[in-house]
Design a protein around this motif. Structure first.
Motif, PDB file in Angstrom:
ATOM      1  N   GLU A 118       8.158  53.299  62.112  1.00 51.83           N
ATOM      2  CA  GLU A 118       8.247  53.975  60.772  1.00 51.83           C
ATOM      3  C   GLU A 118       8.774  54.890  60.474  1.00 51.83           C
ATOM      4  O   GLU A 118      10.469  55.015  60.015  1.00 51.83           O
ATOM      5  CB  GLU A 118       7.480  54.011  59.459  1.00 51.83           C
ATOM      6  N   ALA A 119       8.363  56.107  61.263  1.00 53.57           N
ATOM      7  CA  ALA A 119       9.455  57.542  62.106  1.00 53.57           C
ATOM      8  C   ALA A 119      11.086  57.278  62.245  1.00 53.57           C
ATOM      9  O   ALA A 119      11.677  57.299  61.939  1.00 53.57           O
ATOM     10  CB  ALA A 119       8.273  57.707  62.473  1.00 53.57           C
ATOM     11  N   HIS A 160      12.892  54.905  62.322  1.00 54.97           N
ATOM     12  CA  HIS A 160      13.753  53.550  60.696  1.00 54.97           C
ATOM     13  C   HIS A 160      13.814  55.141  60.346  1.00 54.97           C
ATOM     14  O   HIS A 160      15.535  54.960  59.602  1.00 54.97           O
ATOM     15  CB  HIS A 160      12.689  53.162  60.458  1.00 54.97           C
ATOM     16  N   GLN A 161      13.197  55.698  59.906  1.00 47.96           N
ATOM     17  CA  GLN A 161      13.266  57.378  59.058  1.00 47.96           C
ATOM     18  C   GLN A 161      14.470  58.503  60.039  1.00 47.96           C
ATOM     19  O   GLN A 161      15.602  58.371  58.932  1.00 47.96           O
ATOM     20  CB  GLN A 161      12.432  57.912  58.524  1.00 47.96           C
ATOM     21  N   ARG A 162      14.441  57.571  60.957  1.00 46.17           N
ATOM     22  CA  ARG A 162      15.427  58.835  62.011  1.00 46.17           C
ATOM     23  C   ARG A 162      16.447  58.371  62.435  1.00 46.17           C
ATOM     24  O   ARG A 162      18.248  59.556  62.330  1.00 46.17           O
ATOM     25  CB  ARG A 162      14.693  59.372  62.962  1.00 46.17           C
ATOM     26  N   THR A 169      17.955  56.697  59.430  1.00 41.81           N
ATOM     27  CA  THR A 169      18.714  56.588  58.400  1.00 41.81           C
ATOM     28  C   THR A 169      19.281  58.151  58.426  1.00 41.81           C
ATOM     29  O   THR A 169      20.776  58.005  57.834  1.00 41.81           O
ATOM     30  CB  THR A 169      17.246  56.546  57.277  1.00 41.81           C
ATOM     31  N   ASP A 170      18.684  58.877  58.734  1.00 41.02           N
ATOM     32  CA  ASP A 170      18.581  60.271  58.849  1.00 41.02           C
ATOM     33  C   ASP A 170      19.962  60.397  60.335  1.00 41.02           C
ATOM     34  O   ASP A 170      20.757  60.956  59.855  1.00 41.02           O
ATOM     35  CB  ASP A 170      17.695  61.291  59.318  1.00 41.02           C
TER      36      ASP A 170
END
Length: 403
Positions: free
Chosen positions: A232-233, A235-237, A239-240
């Motif tokens: 999950e982290a 995936h957020q990275r 996105t960022d």
């Protein structure tokens, strides 16, 4: 092309493939990259052999994007992988804190969906066995969890994973997504390593493959001491990262994640002896991977072509041939093991990127040989020249160990 002269699987027999009898000349346990390539090579070059390809999942190849450099595969072996290639580029980029660089070496990617499709197209359907895990492998028999068994004169174990307790290793772990963007991303070639990103949990880089003008595969990758991955982290990275590039995500159509061992030492004999079952092994189960990248495709191609060239494929001959091949590969990787040991043991985790930054500053042909696993003594001297990317006091003991 060589494959073009092969009649469709539905119109040509593939040896004695009567599943009612469930008796084969060769049974390959594991329908991943290594097992599938061996089956394809034998289908073309040794069509007289009946070969069963056994996979626990309902499809072959899992959920993967496999990539390799064009120079990784010998020209005479290119025909084996050409039908599998989903995307290809003539060059690629790398980005490090000290520099950006474009390298004019071809880069290729294979989607597991295409791998599954080609296997089903080229091999006789009755020889493709899916949907049941392998319970045990013993002499002449592969027993499945559904109670059925497959009989074969010769058995080859190409399942991944296994007991690594006898080896020294770190981990390459990753999470990737295919992003569909609202506007073109502007890339015309892959970025194999963008190490300008924040260094977290060891050496981190972002990997980007442009599939179309608005479709791009982005992978968040780490070289870490531990195998735990917060998907999950990651995936957020991703996105960022996309936001930082000015990319607006419309849809995400693919997710994949994995964790691969980066081998740099240990007792190969003990590793080999740790497995029960047959001696004939291929792929990661035989440690036939590139020590630095954990890429398995180049060695899988070599293995497939070597087996297809054997004059007589028996259990004894296959056991001996693959055992010697794996042991030779392990010995030949000593220099690479040293580099990995330096990366994981000599440098601070947040400074591991410097090892690859140092490598990518060298001659382009040297880098191609580095990834193909064919570095010369001169290449090795060049890679060790200049200011070391790790503290010399920590590098010297490792160099002495691997000399």
């Amino acid at each position: 092309m060589l494959w073009d002269r092969l009649p469709p699987a539905c119109t040509i027999g593939y040896g004695n493939c009567d599943m009612a009898k469930q008796q084969f000349d060769l049974a390959i346990a594991g329908g991943g990259l290594a097992g599938g390539l061996i089956a394809l090579a034998l289908r073309k070059l040794r069509p007289e052999l009946s070969v069963a390809l056994i996979e626990a999942e309902d499809h072959f190849g899992g959920n993967h994007v496999w990539s390799f450099f064009e120079s990784d595969i010998a020209p005479e072996h290119q025909w084996l992988v050409e039908p599998l290639i989903s995307f290809q580029w003539d060059s690629y980029d790398v980005c490090f804190p000290k520099y950006d660089r474009t390298l004019n070496t071809g880069y290729r990617s294979i989607l597991s969906e295409n791998f599954d499709h080609i296997l089903r197209e080229k091999l006789l359907q009755k020889c493709l066995i899916t949907g049941s895990e392998i319970e045990t492998i013993r002499s002449g028999i592969v027993e499945l969890a559904n109670g059925k068994s497959i009989s074969a004169t010769t058995i080859l174990d190409a399942r991944g994973g296994g007991d690594l307790s006898a080896l020294e290793y770190g981990w390459q772990k990753f999470a990737g997504q295919v992003l569909h963007l609202k506007a073109p991303h502007g890339l015309d070639r892959p970025i194999i390593k963008d190490a300008t990103v924040e260094q977290i949990d060891g050496y981190r880089f972002v990997y980007s493959l442009p599939f179309s003008a608005t479709e791009i595969f982005v992978e968040d990758t780490y070289y870490s001491n531990g195998r735990d991955l917060d998907v999950e982290a990651s995936h957020q990275r991703i996105t960022d990262y996309a936001k930082a590039q000015g990319w607006e995500i419309a849809e995400i159509s693919r997710n994949e994640a994995g964790c691969l061992p980066v081998l740099y030492g240990g007792d190969f004999e003990a590793y080999w002896a740790s497995y029960d079952g047959v001696e004939a092994r291929a792929g990661s189960r035989a440690a036939l991977i590139h020590p630095v990248t954990s890429y398995s495709l180049p060695m899988a191609v070599q293995t497939a072509m070597m087996i297809a060239a054997m004059p007589d494929i028996t259990q004894d001959s296959l056991d001996k041939t693959l055992r010697e091949f794996a042991a030779s590969h392990w010995r030949n990787c000593k220099f690479y093991h040293m580099l990995c040991a330096m990366m994981f043991k000599a440098g601070k985790p947040e400074k591991r990127y410097k090892t690859l930054e140092h490598t990518y500053g060298k001659n382009e042909n040297l880098i191609a040989r580095f990834y193909a696993g064919t570095t010369t003594k001169r290449d090795q001297a060049a890679l060790l020249s200049g200011r070391p990317p790790v503290p010399i006091t920590k590098a010297l003991p490792i160099m002495m160990k691997y000399r």
